[in-house]
Design a protein around this motif. Sequence first.
Motif, PDB file in Angstrom:
ATOM      1  N   ASP A   9       0.816  -1.216   0.000  1.00 59.01           N
ATOM      2  CA  ASP A   9       0.000   0.000   0.000  1.00 59.01           C
ATOM      3  C   ASP A   9       0.850   1.266   0.000  1.00 59.01           C
ATOM      4  O   ASP A   9       0.396   2.323  -0.441  1.00 59.01           O
ATOM      5  N   CYS A  10       2.071   1.175   0.518  1.00 59.71           N
ATOM      6  CA  CYS A  10       2.936   2.353   0.611  1.00 59.71           C
ATOM      7  C   CYS A  10       3.473   2.716  -0.769  1.00 59.71           C
ATOM      8  O   CYS A  10       4.106   1.892  -1.435  1.00 59.71           O
ATOM      9  N   TYR A  65       0.215   1.388   8.876  1.00 58.68           N
ATOM     10  CA  TYR A  65       1.523   1.266   9.510  1.00 58.68           C
ATOM     11  C   TYR A  65       1.397   0.755  10.938  1.00 58.68           C
ATOM     12  O   TYR A  65       2.294   0.055  11.441  1.00 58.68           O
ATOM     13  N   VAL A 117      -2.094   3.641   4.393  1.00 64.86           N
ATOM     14  CA  VAL A 117      -1.191   2.567   4.817  1.00 64.86           C
ATOM     15  C   VAL A 117      -1.422   2.261   6.294  1.00 64.86           C
ATOM     16  O   VAL A 117      -1.439   3.166   7.134  1.00 64.86           O
TER      17      VAL A 117
END
Length: 412
Positions: free
Chosen positions: A12-13, A79, A77
């Motif tokens: 996704d990043c 994270y 994202v």
Amino acid sequence: MTDRSRDELISDCVHCGFCLPTCPTYVLWGEEMDSPRGRIQLMLQESQGEPLTPTMAGHFDACLGCMACVTACPSGVQYDTLIEQTRVRVEEAVPRRGADRWLREAIFALFPYRSRLALAKAPLRVYQALGRPFRGLMPPALSTLTDLAPPVRRSVPLPSLIPAVGRRRAVVGLLTGCVQHAFFPGVNAATARVLAAEGCDVVVPPDQGCCGALSVHSGRREEAQRFARALVDTFTATGIDYLVVNAAGCGSSLKELGELLPDDPRASALSLRVRDLSEVLVELGPAAPRHPLRLRIAYHDACHLGHAQGVRAQPRRLLAEIPDLVLHEIPEAELCCGSAGIWNILNPGPAAELATRKATNVLSTGAEVLVTANPGCLMQIAAGLARAGAELRLAHTAEVLDASIRGVNLRR
């Protein structure tokens, strides 16, 4: 949390860099591998077969877990999920050695246990009364701990049931926490009084323990599960409408109980009842009158409240309802104060830099009181202000609301 694979989450990043100015370690050091997108690149390398080395683990350890990058990311994202998964892998694959190992073991042998924290308060009280002697001879971690510790006060246990004032509107459980219980008993007392004044029966199980948040954030998953399961046992039988939390890091973890304990349907059910104090008060609406507080305050968003839980508007709304109170916003509000659970103990130098930066920004507002909703932030910013030679009152949101409802001055 998500059912998507780790590789999907990593992909996704798009490496856009929007996270960089919000990441404390990147702001301090300007190193790509100490930014969110840099750490995600390391995660990709590890998932493709690169060994998880101590050097790689060091970049993951350096992350504060503040989740400012999650707020800043335009691509969504996750994270928070990625770093939590990665820290479990670090704990499993990279042995801790020397002083780092012993420091971590000491922290987790003390902080999650209320009885042990209570014993530690006695020598700390003596040390504070003597003017903090021998501070310069202490190891950095120990001197950091003594600098962070607020003045030790006597803890008076709350009753197991505090009845609502007037018509009962809800039955709530109160998580009294570990550090909050030991070092900020006034915050818990203020929280209970506010909830009761707003029409809540407040249930305070005396045998409640650690919620597991510190362990979760450090990759110690099995330890976190043990703590969390015991807490689920404690609160499931209470018949509460909400489980109210007044510590941001604890609330963030408790809202994900279902992911931590996927085999226990009670955990998912309890997680749906978890509310930060400000959330439940806004949901219920005000019942008790507010008296004026002629104060200029600066409100600091605790990272695990603002970034991890997305709770920003509710505390400000509650504070804005207090007559004569003026709220100031803090410059660089998205940047962590450097507390981050135990990060400031493991990384005292950079944590002090972040605390000084936060203290400078707080002082620039001209506020008389710094208000936040997390014990770690209160201790960290207080230490930063002390290093700056500044005197400023600090208070938890609950204490400000309590003072207004009772019509008393906010205690220094």
